[in-house]
Design an enzyme around this catalytic site. Structure first.
Site, PDB file in Angstrom:
ATOM      1  N   CYS A   4      -3.841  10.177  -0.401  1.00  0.00           N
ATOM      2  CA  CYS A   4      -3.252   9.041   0.323  1.00  0.00           C
ATOM      3  C   CYS A   4      -4.355   8.262   1.037  1.00  0.00           C
ATOM      4  O   CYS A   4      -5.066   8.805   1.890  1.00  0.00           O
ATOM      5  CB  CYS A   4      -2.211   9.550   1.319  1.00  0.00           C
ATOM      6  SG  CYS A   4      -1.634   8.282   2.452  1.00  0.00           S
ATOM      7  N   ASN A  84       7.428  -2.741   4.268  1.00  0.00           N
ATOM      8  CA  ASN A  84       7.848  -2.726   2.862  1.00  0.00           C
ATOM      9  C   ASN A  84       8.211  -1.305   2.461  1.00  0.00           C
ATOM     10  O   ASN A  84       7.481  -0.359   2.791  1.00  0.00           O
ATOM     11  CB  ASN A  84       6.710  -3.238   1.975  1.00  0.00           C
ATOM     12  CG  ASN A  84       6.348  -4.677   2.269  1.00  0.00           C
ATOM     13  OD1 ASN A  84       7.215  -5.493   2.554  1.00  0.00           O
ATOM     14  ND2 ASN A  84       5.069  -4.992   2.219  1.00  0.00           N
ATOM     15  N   HIS A  95       2.676   5.649   2.246  1.00  0.00           N
ATOM     16  CA  HIS A  95       2.579   6.197   3.607  1.00  0.00           C
ATOM     17  C   HIS A  95       3.199   5.128   4.490  1.00  0.00           C
ATOM     18  O   HIS A  95       2.690   4.000   4.538  1.00  0.00           O
ATOM     19  CB  HIS A  95       1.103   6.441   3.949  1.00  0.00           C
ATOM     20  CG  HIS A  95       0.837   7.072   5.274  1.00  0.00           C
ATOM     21  ND1 HIS A  95      -0.069   8.100   5.441  1.00  0.00           N
ATOM     22  CD2 HIS A  95       1.339   6.825   6.510  1.00  0.00           C
ATOM     23  CE1 HIS A  95      -0.117   8.446   6.715  1.00  0.00           C
ATOM     24  NE2 HIS A  95       0.733   7.668   7.384  1.00  0.00           N
ATOM     25  N   HIS A  97       4.278   2.343   6.854  1.00  0.00           N
ATOM     26  CA  HIS A  97       3.394   1.509   7.669  1.00  0.00           C
ATOM     27  C   HIS A  97       4.070   0.193   8.008  1.00  0.00           C
ATOM     28  O   HIS A  97       4.970  -0.251   7.296  1.00  0.00           O
ATOM     29  CB  HIS A  97       2.071   1.230   6.944  1.00  0.00           C
ATOM     30  CG  HIS A  97       2.245   0.650   5.568  1.00  0.00           C
ATOM     31  ND1 HIS A  97       2.535   1.423   4.472  1.00  0.00           N
ATOM     32  CD2 HIS A  97       2.172  -0.632   5.123  1.00  0.00           C
ATOM     33  CE1 HIS A  97       2.632   0.646   3.398  1.00  0.00           C
ATOM     34  NE2 HIS A  97       2.422  -0.604   3.770  1.00  0.00           N
TER      35      HIS A  97
HETATM   36  P1  5GP Z   1       2.191  -2.484   1.282  1.00  0.00           P
HETATM   37  O1  5GP Z   1       2.076  -3.418   0.125  1.00  0.00           O
HETATM   38  O2  5GP Z   1       2.305  -1.034   0.845  1.00  0.00           O
HETATM   39  O3  5GP Z   1       3.283  -2.858   2.256  1.00  0.00           O
HETATM   40  O4  5GP Z   1       0.861  -2.643   2.109  1.00  0.00           O
HETATM   41  C1  5GP Z   1      -0.289  -1.908   1.875  1.00  0.00           C
HETATM   42  C2  5GP Z   1      -1.417  -2.661   2.516  1.00  0.00           C
HETATM   43  O5  5GP Z   1      -2.516  -1.787   2.615  1.00  0.00           O
HETATM   44  C3  5GP Z   1      -1.871  -3.879   1.731  1.00  0.00           C
HETATM   45  O6  5GP Z   1      -1.744  -5.032   2.538  1.00  0.00           O
HETATM   46  C4  5GP Z   1      -3.316  -3.561   1.375  1.00  0.00           C
HETATM   47  O7  5GP Z   1      -4.166  -4.686   1.424  1.00  0.00           O
HETATM   48  C5  5GP Z   1      -3.685  -2.534   2.425  1.00  0.00           C
HETATM   49  N1  5GP Z   1      -4.708  -1.604   1.990  1.00  0.00           N
HETATM   50  C6  5GP Z   1      -4.731  -0.910   0.818  1.00  0.00           C
HETATM   51  N2  5GP Z   1      -5.817  -0.134   0.737  1.00  0.00           N
HETATM   52  C7  5GP Z   1      -6.513  -0.336   1.894  1.00  0.00           C
HETATM   53  C8  5GP Z   1      -7.737   0.205   2.397  1.00  0.00           C
HETATM   54  O8  5GP Z   1      -8.427   1.010   1.778  1.00  0.00           O
HETATM   55  N3  5GP Z   1      -8.132  -0.232   3.625  1.00  0.00           N
HETATM   56  C9  5GP Z   1      -7.387  -1.121   4.353  1.00  0.00           C
HETATM   57  N4  5GP Z   1      -7.869  -1.478   5.545  1.00  0.00           N
HETATM   58  N5  5GP Z   1      -6.236  -1.643   3.899  1.00  0.00           N
HETATM   59  C10 5GP Z   1      -5.792  -1.256   2.682  1.00  0.00           C
END
Ligand code: 5GP
Length: 112
Positions: A4, A84, A95, A97
Protein backbone atom coordinates in the site's frame (compact mmCIF):
# COMPACT_ATOMS: atom_id res chain seq x y z
CA UNK A 1 7.19 -3.99 3.24
CA UNK A 2 3.56 -3.09 2.51
CA UNK A 3 2.17 -2.94 -1.03
CA UNK A 4 0.00 0.00 0.00
CA UNK A 5 1.55 3.24 -1.19
CA UNK A 6 -0.05 5.28 1.60
CA UNK A 7 1.15 2.78 4.25
CA UNK A 8 4.63 3.21 2.85
CA UNK A 9 4.30 7.00 3.10
CA UNK A 10 3.02 6.66 6.68
CA UNK A 11 6.00 4.46 7.55
CA UNK A 12 8.46 6.85 5.85
CA UNK A 13 9.49 4.11 3.43
CA UNK A 14 8.97 6.49 0.52
CA UNK A 15 9.29 10.27 0.59
CA UNK A 16 6.32 12.61 0.82
CA UNK A 17 5.69 16.20 1.66
CA UNK A 18 3.91 15.83 4.99
CA UNK A 19 1.95 18.80 6.30
CA UNK A 20 0.39 17.20 9.38
CA UNK A 21 0.86 14.14 11.59
CA UNK A 22 -0.55 12.92 14.87
CA UNK A 23 -1.03 9.51 16.51
CA UNK A 24 -3.83 8.46 14.14
CA UNK A 25 -3.52 10.60 11.00
CA UNK A 26 -1.00 11.69 8.39
CA UNK A 27 -1.58 14.38 5.76
CA UNK A 28 0.69 15.06 2.80
CA UNK A 29 0.71 16.95 -0.48
CA UNK A 30 -0.75 15.01 -3.40
CA UNK A 31 1.92 13.97 -5.91
CA UNK A 32 -0.32 15.04 -8.81
CA UNK A 33 -2.19 18.09 -7.50
CA UNK A 34 -5.57 19.00 -8.94
CA UNK A 35 -5.60 22.42 -7.27
CA UNK A 36 -3.14 24.98 -5.92
CA UNK A 37 -3.55 23.25 -2.55
CA UNK A 38 -4.17 19.48 -2.72
CA UNK A 39 -3.61 17.54 0.48
CA UNK A 40 -4.36 13.87 1.12
CA UNK A 41 -5.42 12.93 4.65
CA UNK A 42 -5.10 9.28 5.67
CA UNK A 43 -5.57 7.25 8.86
CA UNK A 44 -2.46 5.42 10.02
CA UNK A 45 -4.54 2.24 10.34
CA UNK A 46 -5.02 0.89 6.84
CA UNK A 47 -8.66 0.45 5.93
CA UNK A 48 -9.93 0.18 2.39
CA UNK A 49 -13.20 2.12 2.44
CA UNK A 50 -15.01 4.93 4.24
CA UNK A 51 -17.92 2.67 5.19
CA UNK A 52 -15.55 0.14 6.80
CA UNK A 53 -13.60 2.72 8.81
CA UNK A 54 -14.29 2.88 12.53
CA UNK A 55 -16.33 5.88 13.65
CA UNK A 56 -13.71 7.01 16.16
CA UNK A 57 -11.06 7.06 13.43
CA UNK A 58 -13.34 8.99 11.08
CA UNK A 59 -14.02 11.49 13.86
CA UNK A 60 -10.28 11.87 14.41
CA UNK A 61 -9.70 12.42 10.68
CA UNK A 62 -12.40 15.11 10.61
CA UNK A 63 -10.82 16.80 13.60
CA UNK A 64 -7.41 16.72 11.88
CA UNK A 65 -8.91 18.16 8.68
CA UNK A 66 -10.34 21.08 10.67
CA UNK A 67 -6.84 21.86 11.95
CA UNK A 68 -5.22 21.44 8.54
CA UNK A 69 -7.59 23.80 6.70
CA UNK A 70 -6.82 26.48 9.29
CA UNK A 71 -3.07 25.82 9.09
CA UNK A 72 -3.19 25.90 5.29
CA UNK A 73 -5.05 29.24 5.38
CA UNK A 74 -8.05 27.86 3.48
CA UNK A 75 -10.93 28.86 5.71
CA UNK A 76 -11.51 32.41 4.47
CA UNK A 77 -11.87 31.59 0.79
CA UNK A 78 -13.10 28.02 1.14
CA UNK A 79 -12.06 24.54 0.16
CA UNK A 80 -13.48 21.19 -0.89
CA UNK A 81 -13.32 17.77 0.80
CA UNK A 82 -13.46 14.68 -1.43
CA UNK A 83 -13.56 11.00 -0.50
CA UNK A 84 -13.54 8.55 -3.42
CA UNK A 85 -14.74 5.00 -2.80
CA UNK A 86 -14.45 1.95 -4.99
CA UNK A 87 -14.51 1.62 -8.76
CA UNK A 88 -17.52 3.84 -9.42
CA UNK A 89 -16.20 6.40 -6.93
CA UNK A 90 -12.87 6.62 -8.75
CA UNK A 91 -10.73 5.37 -5.86
CA UNK A 92 -7.23 4.56 -7.10
CA UNK A 93 -5.41 3.93 -3.82
CA UNK A 94 -6.82 1.18 -1.59
CA UNK A 95 -6.39 3.01 1.70
CA UNK A 96 -9.24 5.25 2.82
CA UNK A 97 -8.34 8.92 2.39
CA UNK A 98 -9.79 12.41 2.09
CA UNK A 99 -8.66 15.04 -0.37
CA UNK A 100 -8.51 18.68 0.70
CA UNK A 101 -8.63 20.91 -2.38
CA UNK A 102 -8.36 24.69 -2.38
CA UNK A 103 -6.09 27.64 -2.82
CA UNK A 104 -7.96 28.69 -5.95
CA UNK A 105 -11.52 28.89 -7.32
CA UNK A 106 -12.45 25.27 -8.02
CA UNK A 107 -14.49 24.08 -10.97
CA UNK A 108 -17.88 22.44 -10.65
CA UNK A 109 -16.77 18.87 -11.24
CA UNK A 110 -16.40 16.84 -8.08
CA UNK A 111 -13.22 14.92 -8.74
CA UNK A 112 -10.35 15.10 -6.35
P1 5GP B 1 -7.95 8.54 -5.22
O1 5GP B 1 -8.02 8.62 -6.71
O2 5GP B 1 -7.72 7.12 -4.73
O3 5GP B 1 -9.12 9.19 -4.52
O4 5GP B 1 -6.71 9.41 -4.80
C1 5GP B 1 -5.41 8.92 -4.70
C2 5GP B 1 -4.50 10.11 -4.75
O5 5GP B 1 -3.23 9.70 -4.29
C3 5GP B 1 -4.32 10.70 -6.14
O6 5GP B 1 -4.73 12.05 -6.13
C4 5GP B 1 -2.83 10.52 -6.41
O7 5GP B 1 -2.26 11.60 -7.12
C5 5GP B 1 -2.26 10.41 -5.02
N1 5GP B 1 -1.05 9.62 -4.95
C6 5GP B 1 -0.84 8.39 -5.50
N2 5GP B 1 0.40 7.95 -5.25
C7 5GP B 1 1.00 8.93 -4.51
C8 5GP B 1 2.31 9.04 -3.94
O8 5GP B 1 3.17 8.18 -4.05
N3 5GP B 1 2.57 10.18 -3.24
C9 5GP B 1 1.62 11.16 -3.08
N4 5GP B 1 1.98 12.23 -2.37
N5 5GP B 1 0.39 11.08 -3.61
C10 5GP B 1 0.07 9.97 -4.32
Amino acid sequence: MSDCIFCRIINNEIPSNKVYEDEHVVAFKDIDPLAAVHIVVVPKTCCLHFHKTEDNILAHIMSAIKKIVVEQDLVDKGYRLVNNNGIDGGQTVDHVHFHILGGEKLGSNLTG
